[in-house]
Design a protein around this motif. Sequence first.
Motif, PDB file in Angstrom:
ATOM      1  N   SER A 117     -22.200  -5.217   9.812  1.00  0.00           N
ATOM      2  CA  SER A 117     -21.645  -4.176  10.674  1.00  0.00           C
ATOM      3  C   SER A 117     -20.611  -3.336   9.922  1.00  0.00           C
ATOM      4  O   SER A 117     -19.702  -3.883   9.289  1.00  0.00           O
ATOM      5  N   PRO A 118     -20.706  -2.011   9.993  1.00  0.00           N
ATOM      6  CA  PRO A 118     -19.747  -1.159   9.274  1.00  0.00           C
ATOM      7  C   PRO A 118     -18.338  -1.210   9.861  1.00  0.00           C
ATOM      8  O   PRO A 118     -17.392  -0.765   9.209  1.00  0.00           O
ATOM      9  N   THR A 119     -18.191  -1.746  11.062  1.00  0.00           N
ATOM     10  CA  THR A 119     -16.864  -1.819  11.683  1.00  0.00           C
ATOM     11  C   THR A 119     -16.235  -3.203  11.552  1.00  0.00           C
ATOM     12  O   THR A 119     -15.136  -3.435  12.064  1.00  0.00           O
ATOM     13  N   ARG A 120     -16.918  -4.106  10.872  1.00  0.00           N
ATOM     14  CA  ARG A 120     -16.413  -5.474  10.721  1.00  0.00           C
ATOM     15  C   ARG A 120     -15.117  -5.478   9.913  1.00  0.00           C
ATOM     16  O   ARG A 120     -15.042  -4.875   8.841  1.00  0.00           O
ATOM     17  N   GLN A 121     -14.090  -6.178  10.409  1.00  0.00           N
ATOM     18  CA  GLN A 121     -12.752  -6.114   9.824  1.00  0.00           C
ATOM     19  C   GLN A 121     -12.314  -7.434   9.208  1.00  0.00           C
ATOM     20  O   GLN A 121     -12.564  -8.509   9.756  1.00  0.00           O
ATOM     21  N   LEU A 122     -11.623  -7.337   8.088  1.00  0.00           N
ATOM     22  CA  LEU A 122     -10.938  -8.483   7.498  1.00  0.00           C
ATOM     23  C   LEU A 122      -9.422  -8.284   7.540  1.00  0.00           C
ATOM     24  O   LEU A 122      -8.671  -9.223   7.779  1.00  0.00           O
ATOM     25  N   MET A 123      -8.971  -7.051   7.320  1.00  0.00           N
ATOM     26  CA  MET A 123      -7.538  -6.752   7.299  1.00  0.00           C
ATOM     27  C   MET A 123      -7.068  -5.992   8.533  1.00  0.00           C
ATOM     28  O   MET A 123      -5.868  -5.987   8.818  1.00  0.00           O
ATOM     29  N   GLY A 124      -7.969  -5.356   9.251  1.00  0.00           N
ATOM     30  CA  GLY A 124      -7.580  -4.521  10.377  1.00  0.00           C
ATOM     31  C   GLY A 124      -7.323  -3.089   9.932  1.00  0.00           C
ATOM     32  O   GLY A 124      -6.841  -2.840   8.825  1.00  0.00           O
ATOM     33  N   THR A 125      -7.642  -2.128  10.785  1.00  0.00           N
ATOM     34  CA  THR A 125      -7.568  -0.711  10.402  1.00  0.00           C
ATOM     35  C   THR A 125      -6.154  -0.263  10.048  1.00  0.00           C
ATOM     36  O   THR A 125      -5.961   0.526   9.119  1.00  0.00           O
ATOM     37  N   GLU A 126      -5.147  -0.764  10.755  1.00  0.00           N
ATOM     38  CA  GLU A 126      -3.777  -0.340  10.475  1.00  0.00           C
ATOM     39  C   GLU A 126      -3.342  -0.765   9.070  1.00  0.00           C
ATOM     40  O   GLU A 126      -2.746   0.012   8.321  1.00  0.00           O
ATOM     41  N   GLN A 127      -3.661  -2.000   8.705  1.00  0.00           N
ATOM     42  CA  GLN A 127      -3.282  -2.478   7.374  1.00  0.00           C
ATOM     43  C   GLN A 127      -4.074  -1.751   6.286  1.00  0.00           C
ATOM     44  O   GLN A 127      -3.523  -1.437   5.222  1.00  0.00           O
ATOM     45  N   VAL A 128      -5.350  -1.487   6.533  1.00  0.00           N
ATOM     46  CA  VAL A 128      -6.171  -0.764   5.567  1.00  0.00           C
ATOM     47  C   VAL A 128      -5.585   0.625   5.315  1.00  0.00           C
ATOM     48  O   VAL A 128      -5.452   1.069   4.158  1.00  0.00           O
ATOM     49  N   GLN A 129      -5.220   1.326   6.373  1.00  0.00           N
ATOM     50  CA  GLN A 129      -4.631   2.661   6.222  1.00  0.00           C
ATOM     51  C   GLN A 129      -3.303   2.594   5.477  1.00  0.00           C
ATOM     52  O   GLN A 129      -2.996   3.462   4.646  1.00  0.00           O
ATOM     53  N   TRP A 130      -2.516   1.573   5.767  1.00  0.00           N
ATOM     54  CA  TRP A 130      -1.245   1.389   5.053  1.00  0.00           C
ATOM     55  C   TRP A 130      -1.500   1.194   3.561  1.00  0.00           C
ATOM     56  O   TRP A 130      -0.841   1.820   2.716  1.00  0.00           O
ATOM     57  N   LEU A 131      -2.474   0.335   3.211  1.00  0.00           N
ATOM     58  CA  LEU A 131      -2.762   0.070   1.809  1.00  0.00           C
ATOM     59  C   LEU A 131      -3.281   1.327   1.113  1.00  0.00           C
ATOM     60  O   LEU A 131      -2.902   1.613  -0.039  1.00  0.00           O
ATOM     61  N   GLN A 132      -4.127   2.073   1.767  1.00  0.00           N
ATOM     62  CA  GLN A 132      -4.639   3.306   1.173  1.00  0.00           C
ATOM     63  C   GLN A 132      -3.506   4.268   0.845  1.00  0.00           C
ATOM     64  O   GLN A 132      -3.479   4.899  -0.214  1.00  0.00           O
ATOM     65  N   THR A 133      -2.532   4.359   1.745  1.00  0.00           N
ATOM     66  CA  THR A 133      -1.366   5.226   1.510  1.00  0.00           C
ATOM     67  C   THR A 133      -0.523   4.703   0.358  1.00  0.00           C
ATOM     68  O   THR A 133      -0.076   5.466  -0.504  1.00  0.00           O
ATOM     69  N   GLN A 134      -0.295   3.391   0.328  1.00  0.00           N
ATOM     70  CA  GLN A 134       0.509   2.802  -0.740  1.00  0.00           C
ATOM     71  C   GLN A 134      -0.128   3.049  -2.106  1.00  0.00           C
ATOM     72  O   GLN A 134       0.557   3.403  -3.069  1.00  0.00           O
ATOM     73  N   MET A 135      -1.432   2.867  -2.193  1.00  0.00           N
ATOM     74  CA  MET A 135      -2.111   3.064  -3.466  1.00  0.00           C
ATOM     75  C   MET A 135      -2.139   4.538  -3.862  1.00  0.00           C
ATOM     76  O   MET A 135      -1.979   4.877  -5.040  1.00  0.00           O
ATOM     77  N   ALA A 136      -2.339   5.395  -2.886  1.00  0.00           N
ATOM     78  CA  ALA A 136      -2.422   6.835  -3.176  1.00  0.00           C
ATOM     79  C   ALA A 136      -1.093   7.383  -3.677  1.00  0.00           C
ATOM     80  O   ALA A 136      -1.066   8.276  -4.536  1.00  0.00           O
ATOM     81  N   THR A 137       0.007   6.869  -3.156  1.00  0.00           N
ATOM     82  CA  THR A 137       1.334   7.404  -3.515  1.00  0.00           C
ATOM     83  C   THR A 137       1.965   6.679  -4.700  1.00  0.00           C
ATOM     84  O   THR A 137       2.955   7.154  -5.248  1.00  0.00           O
ATOM     85  N   SER A 138       1.403   5.553  -5.108  1.00  0.00           N
ATOM     86  CA  SER A 138       1.966   4.813  -6.231  1.00  0.00           C
ATOM     87  C   SER A 138       1.633   5.511  -7.546  1.00  0.00           C
ATOM     88  O   SER A 138       0.504   5.936  -7.771  1.00  0.00           O
TER      89      SER A 138
END
Length: 561
Positions: free
Chosen positions: A331-352
């Motif tokens: 399933s493409p919506t299957r979660q391991l970290m949750g959407t909020e944490q994924v978005q947080w990580l994407q921001t952290q990596m993008a700004t680092s």
Amino acid sequence: MKHTQARRDFLIKVSSISAVLSTGGILSACGSSDTPMVNFDYGVASGDPLSDRVILWTHAKLQDMSDAVNLTWQVAADLEFSKILVSGTAQANSDTGYTCKVDATGLLPNQTYFYRFQAGQHNSPIGKTKTLPVGTVSDVKLAVMSCSNYPSGFFNVYSEVARSDADVAIHLGDYIYEYAATGYASEKAASLGRTSVPANEILTLSDYRLRHAQYKSDADSKQFHASKPLIAVWDDHEFANDSYKDGAENHTPATEGPFAARKAAALQAYHEWMPIRTGADKSKIYRSFNFGNLLSLHMLDTRSIGRDLQVEITDLINPAKQASALATLSSPTRQLMGTEQVQWLQTQMATSTATWQVLGQQVLMARMEFPLTILQALNPSDTSPQAQAAGQKAITDYLTAKGKQAQGFPITATETALLNQPKLGYNLDAWDGYPAAREILLSTAAQLKKRLVVLAGDTHNAWHSDLTLMSGQKVGEEFATSSVSSPGLEAYLSLPPAQVKAIFEGVVKDLKWMDSSRRGYLKLTVSTAQVQGEWLFIDTITSRSYKVDATAAAEKRAYTA
């Protein structure tokens, strides 16, 4: 002889120096006869270092009394505390199980400090800590650990980490285990004097506090915590085995009550007993640490906050359940970290702007995929000799076909079919059970053109693997640590370790190296040019007399992006 304050101070310094140098001595100062004794039974710890601050932790209790303990904490540049640099007051009371945490601010970057707590005339042991660097950083050394099971054996690995030249220690979870005294990996507990307390499986806040206290009472644990700042995340056993956001394999609501109540108790005890910076929401522990311009360390929660229920491998190889299980798995919506944490990580990596992005997390991210014929032959519900022989034949047939193809020899139609068959991850509690979530994370790193390193624990064995997209594109590498004391594959497989190693390295495409039988930790040395992983193993956990495995120096593997 008059028991003067100067003599008391001398005793404290001697014992604290011993703790910092990992010789094991921890004493507290004696008070006068009319002063209630304050016990610092679990030593001190520091954690979550930043460039200007660090969390300081202790447990303080009045002997035979339940009153709150008023504390003063101090930070100095030397063991003698000749000049106090930063200090403050705090309290240990029943609301926090008599633990105490403070955020010591006003510190300088990349500096070593000593700290202690005082309650009147009574002093805690002295701890040693270090702040993170800023600006241009040439190298960083990290000691990475996971899976410290008290009844399995002694925490000799902690002693080695305390002696190491690591700047910071990282624990990737399973810091405690929840089982009853006769449960998992407890066969030698009584003879080693390491029977779990309380005797029952831990369920309540009181239970979790007692179990954390037992782990912190270990002499090697005290040495380790007094010597290195710790950055930690939880995995499942801080709650219950194979937990996810709404439950766990090792939790039965009908007899053990709502999982939410157990989870809340586990969360509170964890934040009380660990030197972690606690926010308003105790369930959120994902956070970042920057080591100057060299690396950004993002600590993740793949266990508790967003994980969907695991798919069972037995369902995937059962024709009656296969279609439904496969639909859930993919399933493409299957979660391991949750959407909020994924978005947080994407921001952290993008700004680092750091050279390396390092993910500190619990479970293997690399593809540990086996051909379907092997998984079907190794059905865990059948352990008969016939089934084991069938599994061995399936492995041999596949490796034979793979070897012939690699050497350019002709292969039969049957062998071609073996090599082209579907593959599935054997451990669906890891990222293999959440393929869409993994693809999103790895695609983010690829699109941002980040140099990615992933750290993992959980399996009790050591691994080094490529991280690839579904297309086969390499995105980074994973370095996974062995366990502090929990048993690995050697406890479950009757095959010699060398044969287990050959099977995994031969079958799993992205796997570069593994060790299936030794306890230890991962020393990660990060420089601008490369990340080097060195796996350090010890020869025993069933005796306090041990040595570092002589072959450890050869277990070094580097990633140069």
